[in-house]
Design an enzyme around this catalytic site. Structure first.
Site, PDB file in Angstrom:
ATOM      1  CE1 TYR A   1     -18.897  32.154  40.308  1.00  0.00           C
ATOM      2  CE2 TYR A   1     -19.999  33.067  38.390  1.00  0.00           C
ATOM      3  CZ  TYR A   1     -18.923  33.133  39.446  1.00  0.00           C
ATOM      4  OH  TYR A   1     -18.111  34.096  39.495  1.00  0.00           O
TER       5      TYR A   1
ATOM      6  CG  ASP B   1     -28.489  33.517  38.454  1.00  0.00           C
ATOM      7  OD1 ASP B   1     -28.724  34.148  37.410  1.00  0.00           O
ATOM      8  OD2 ASP B   1     -27.567  33.317  38.997  1.00  0.00           O
TER       9      ASP B   1
ATOM     10  CE  LYS C   1     -23.001  36.521  32.014  1.00  0.00           C
ATOM     11  NZ  LYS C   1     -21.939  36.170  32.072  1.00  0.00           N
TER      12      LYS C   1
HETATM   13  N1  HOZ Z   1     -17.500  32.954  34.886  1.00  0.00           N
HETATM   14  C1  HOZ Z   1     -18.030  33.572  33.927  1.00  0.00           C
HETATM   15  C2  HOZ Z   1     -18.993  32.919  33.067  1.00  0.00           C
HETATM   16  N2  HOZ Z   1     -19.590  32.092  33.729  1.00  0.00           N
HETATM   17  C3  HOZ Z   1     -16.734  34.093  32.985  1.00  0.00           C
HETATM   18  C4  HOZ Z   1     -16.817  35.585  32.633  1.00  0.00           C
HETATM   19  C5  HOZ Z   1     -15.671  36.138  32.126  1.00  0.00           C
HETATM   20  O1  HOZ Z   1     -14.354  35.509  32.172  1.00  0.00           O
HETATM   21  O2  HOZ Z   1     -15.480  37.111  31.427  1.00  0.00           O
END
Ligand code: HOZ
Length: 433
Positions: free
Chosen positions: A144, A239, A267
């Site tokens: 992802y 990534d 982040k």
């Molecule tokens: N898809 C995000 C982590 N791989 C989730 C982030 C979130 O819900 O804050």
């Protein structure tokens, strides 16, 4: 555990926000319960609006390497806020953090700040296309890279959690430029390259996957990717939104000794505030506007509050490399404790771990790629998740996410976690009888 206030808030939220949440996985939908609304966090703990206290293994999905509300990070944010919150103009701190990141991660010779991992990855592939003059990219099934159109094809994380790896709304022509290979399978990469000779701009990969749960690269896999990219003049993008500054001070690229051409960060470099960045070889980065023709921009990019938090956190990590030894030790303790519990209960489940990232899969087979991750029994995961939550352990609410350990997870908290794991595995066993 009481959840009256959370449930009330969730009901109200659903009226105004799709699914009641601002990011799908946190709705707890796939684990058969409702989300806890968080009131505050400190160290390794979260408190919800009903007053429940949890040991947190999400850590805001990665950035809380030093735990929540770290005093010097808070101090840095507060100090900066007194000078204004956003200027849309350059500041000295942007130069300082860029210098620090290039020092900590030598493959990054230049970088551009953005506001999220999604922005970082979508900009990185645009840049790779601009540099190579080619259109197609290779990604890996179950990886992802945020929610830009080009990546929502066989995507992991929430897309896998909710069974929507290919999102409607992504046009056929965009999807046609994204080719999916199998993680840890170099033959699948070679086949795509042979079928699309001279068409591939970039290969983008999570060097340690976090978004189908934690999956480490097999020995030789990343090396082979590097060799193919060099030979075929394809841009290799790591990534490292999850792994950067987490699995080591220099990220997965240091751990496995591979230099990508471009790296995307997220982040973590904002110390918990919204940030992302992409960077890499100077020769490629020079194409980014206003130096070059590859356009990318953002009013909030390099936001002073985010830069202050990020700079403080990265400075701490840079000065205290022993943090990574400590994280390794405590995470290993969790892995061994869980494995001990499997033995005691005669279970053969799988735990994958790299440094302070880990996932328990409810399958008896090795998990090395998306197909083997999908073999995990998500129903059992739901039972386990709910039992852990009842026992005060806050895990990522999806089989296809990684859990994160922070420096604030002390021995006592880890022992508690291992005991909760034992009880929760018993609940899983009970439910399957
Ligand atoms: N898809 C995000 C982590 N791989 C989730 C982030 C979130 O819900 O804050």
């Amino acid at each position: 555990m009481k959840s009256t206030k959370s449930n009330k808030l969730f009901l109200k939220a659903k009226k105004f926000i799709p699914g009641g949440v601002n990011s799908p996985v946190r709705a707890f939908k796939s684990v058969g319960t409702t989300p806890r609304f968080i009131e505050h966090a400190k160290g390794a703990y979260l408190w919800d609006v009903d007053g429940n206290k949890y040991i947190d293994y999400i850590g805001s999905w990665g950035p809380m390497i030093l735990g929540h509300s770290h005093p010097s990070i808070l101090k840095a944010i507060n100090k900066k806020a007194k000078h204004g919150t956003s200027f849309g103009a350059p500041t000295e701190l942007e130069v300082k953090i860029a210098e620090l990141i290039t020092k900590m991660v030598p493959s990054i010779e230049m970088l551009r700040m953005v506001n999220s991992g999604t922005e970082a990855t979508m900009s990185a592939i645009r840049l790779a296309r601009a540099y190579t003059g080619k259109d197609k990219i290779i990604k890996f099934d179950g990886c992802y890279h945020g929610h830009a159109d080009s990546f929502l094809i066989k995507a992991g994380s929430g897309a896998a959690t909710f069974g929507t790896p290919d999102s409607p709304g992504v046009t056929k022509s965009t999807a046609a430029d994204t080719l999916n290979a199998t993680f840890n399978n170099i033959d699948s990469v070679n086949k795509i390259i042979n079928d699309h000779k001279f068409e591939i701009a970039a290969i983008i990969v999570e060097p340690v996957v976090g978004n189908m749960g934690c999956i480490p690269p097999k020995p030789g896999f990343l090396e082979a990717l590097r060799a193919i990219c060099t030979k075929q003049k394809i841009i290799l993008i790591f990534d490292e939104v999850m792994t950067g500054f987490r699995v080591s001070a220099e990220g997965a690229q240091e751990l496995y000794g591979i230099k990508p051409d471009l790296t995307t960060l997220g982040k973590i470099i904002g110390g918990g505030l919204p940030v992302g960045a992409y960077g890499g070889r100077r020769e490629i980065m020079k194409l980014v506007a206003p130096n070059g023709p590859m356009y990318q921009a953002g009013t909030l990019s390099g936001n002073p509050l985010a830069m202050a938090a990020g700079f403080e956190m990265l400075s701490i990590l840079n000065k205290n490399k022993s943090i990574y030894k400590h994280l390794e030790q405590s995470s290993k303790q969790i892995e061994e404790g869980f494995k001990d519990n499997f033995k005691k209960l005669n279970l053969n489940f799988v735990i994958n771990r790299v440094g302070s990232m880990f996932t328990l899969f409810f399958t008896n087979n090795e998990v090395t790629d998306a197909d083997s991750a999908r073999m995990s029994d998500t129903n059992l995961f739901g039972i386990y998740f709910r039992a852990m939550l009842e026992n005060g352990i806050y895990l990522p609410p999806s089989q296809y996410e990684a859990a994160f350990v922070s420096t604030e997870h002390t021995e006592i908290l880890i022992d508690k976690t291992i005991r909760a794991n034992f009880k929760s595995l018993k609940a899983v066993l009970h439910a399957t009888k």
